[in-house]
Design an enzyme around this catalytic site. Sequence first.
Site, PDB file in Angstrom:
ATOM      1  N   SER A 131       0.861  -1.187   0.000  1.00  0.00           N
ATOM      2  CA  SER A 131       0.000   0.000   0.000  1.00  0.00           C
ATOM      3  C   SER A 131       0.891   1.229   0.000  1.00  0.00           C
ATOM      4  O   SER A 131       2.081   1.148   0.353  1.00  0.00           O
ATOM      5  CB  SER A 131      -0.878   0.001   1.264  1.00  0.00           C
ATOM      6  OG  SER A 131      -1.493   1.262   1.470  1.00  0.00           O
ATOM      7  N   TYR A 144      -1.967   0.077  10.930  1.00  0.00           N
ATOM      8  CA  TYR A 144      -1.913  -0.381   9.543  1.00  0.00           C
ATOM      9  C   TYR A 144      -0.621   0.057   8.866  1.00  0.00           C
ATOM     10  O   TYR A 144       0.040  -0.741   8.191  1.00  0.00           O
ATOM     11  CB  TYR A 144      -3.123   0.157   8.778  1.00  0.00           C
ATOM     12  CG  TYR A 144      -3.195  -0.287   7.342  1.00  0.00           C
ATOM     13  CD1 TYR A 144      -3.340  -1.634   7.017  1.00  0.00           C
ATOM     14  CD2 TYR A 144      -3.130   0.643   6.298  1.00  0.00           C
ATOM     15  CE1 TYR A 144      -3.412  -2.047   5.690  1.00  0.00           C
ATOM     16  CE2 TYR A 144      -3.208   0.240   4.978  1.00  0.00           C
ATOM     17  CZ  TYR A 144      -3.347  -1.116   4.678  1.00  0.00           C
ATOM     18  OH  TYR A 144      -3.416  -1.517   3.373  1.00  0.00           O
TER      19      TYR A 144
END
Length: 243
Positions: A131, A144
């Site tokens: 990501s 995250y």
Amino acid sequence: MNRPVAVVTGASAGIGEATARRLATEGFHVVLGARRLDRLQVIAKEIDGTAIELDVTDTDSVNRLAEQVPNVNVLVNNAGGARGLSTVAEADEEQWRWMWEANVLGTLKVTKALLPKLIDSGDGHIVTVTSIAAFEAYDNGSGYTSAKHAQSALHRTLRGELLGKPVRVTEILPGMVETDFSVNRFDGDAERAAKVYEGITPLTADDVADVIAFAVTRPSHVNLDSIVLKPRAQASATRAHRT
């Protein structure tokens, strides 16, 4: 089986499902792994693939998948995700634990289990979907972002460790992609998840799958080390133009 074999984790929905379907059109026999076996079986039937129940946080589950797949040419580490959106001060340690186990240790377990077969293929390829959170940090996202930073470091380390071996290594770093990612992050709150993409045209799972397919179908001497893709309207994790 004459077709090259691609293993895709987290293949029951979103980027994983789209990637499985896309690689099947490229001539791969796709082995789909995820926890939702019923959903996997439907997709596998449609693309003439193989569905195997898989929990990447469970070593025994990962080893069972590896035992059922005699040959592997491509591994797409896609399983993972986010849980919650809170400050460090209010962090839920169970959510952090899940994110680290799914994103980091899950990638480790699957890669470790299949690496000998990828090498033996003579032309292996490991794709890890991380990501933009793997190189950016943003408020309330430390669980995250820290997991994705670690997953990215694990993946990039492979680039050097596999030098001289017949295995390519590609990291895919998407920005905003409209899948069930935000719904899962917000524990099923679809209304809250929809607001993440409000006023913007995000990437789709198919957009990411197209990029993965492009990477794995380059000539074997070509290694696309990392590919960052974002919607046109997104400049960073925290900057987007909304209409």
